[in-house]
Design a protein around this motif. Structure first.
Motif: not given
Length: 279
Positions: A70-71, A77-85, A165-174
């Protein structure tokens, strides 16, 4: 000092600055292009990063047909995609950035120094990739399985407790796990370089082994989430890599001793006084 002398001395500095600017442009350009490509495929990349979570759900014997993240903020989720990029862009562009750094530094090195430095330039990203693969295929599923086992189904007077899990927190974890393991896997490279320049020795590393073990667990506690699985999972490879670093330092010292012995033998054979005495 004449103005001509000043111009002649300033010219090499200007050439270095111009070359530095060119290397920076190539590095930033490579990162920007890789960033755009990764941002275009950001959702696909995030789904790829969710695969270890799917494996953890399967290990926990939960419903694998409904994986939900979730977000809670519109822009999350937009900023999560920027972090991924940004993360993907840096990983993809790293070989180009490293090659630009090497091309800028290499002219100031001797031929044997360039030959000694180049293997480390290749080994560093490979070791980082090994650490990232270890996180992706083993530790992330184990960590998420550990958290999923804490869920409570509810019923019988108990509240239902479910992990969403929140999308941002999961991305931060991994990303934290990948960065931590990738950093730790650089230990053999760093220690070998330090051993080459004589700052550290294999005997010194072996003597400080017990302190290194303590520091490994402290670093694991700081760099990883507060769960025993990820902390022990990072500490154990760190200790193993420390032993690899001791072995690498011994190899460097052995080669240095062999090269020194050959140089002394060559110098002794070319000594004219010794040749006259033998004659």
């Amino acid at each position: 000092m004449s103005s001509n002398d000043i111009d002649e001395k300033a010219l090499p500095l200007m050439e270095h600055l111009i070359e530095l600017r060119q290397r920076l442009i190539w590095s930033i350009g490579a990162f920007f292009v890789a960033f755009l490509v990764c941002f275009f495929f950001a959702k696909e990349l995030f789904n790829l990063l969710v695969v270890p979570f799917t494996w953890a759900v399967h290990l926990a014997h939960l419903d694998t047909n409904h994986i939900e993240l979730i977000y809670t903020a519109p822009q999350e989720f937009f900023f999560t995609q920027i972090k991924i990029a940004m993360f993907g862009g840096m990983v993809i562009a790293f070989p180009i950035i490293a090659s630009q750094i090497y091309k800028f530094v290499a002219p100031g090195l001797y031929k044997n120094e360039r030959a000694a430095f180049l293997p480390f330039l290749i080994a560093s990203p490979l070791l980082f990739l090994m650490g990232a693969c270890l996180v992706y295929f083993f530790f992330t599923p184990m960590v998420m399985w550990f958290f999923l086992r804490m869920q409570q189904p509810g019923g019988g007077g108990e509240a239902a407790i479910q992990l969403l899990p929140k999308v941002s927190e999961y991305l931060s974890l991994i990303m934290t796990l990948i960065f931590a393991f990738g950093l730790v896997f650089q230990l053999p490279v760093v220690t070998t370089l330090l051993a080459r320049v004589g700052i550290i020795s294999a005997a010194g590393l072996a003597a400080k082994r017990k302190y290194a073990i303590v520091l490994a667990f402290v670093a694991a506690a700081v760099l990883t989430p507060p769960d025993p699985v990820s902390q022990i999972g990072l500490a154990l490879p760190t200790i193993l890599l420390y032993e690899v670093a001791i072995y690498a330092a011994r190899v460097v010292e052995r080669k240095r001793a062999e090269a020194s012995a050959e140089a002394e033998a060559t110098a002794s054979g070319d000594d004219p006084d010794r040749s006259d005495d033998e004659g």
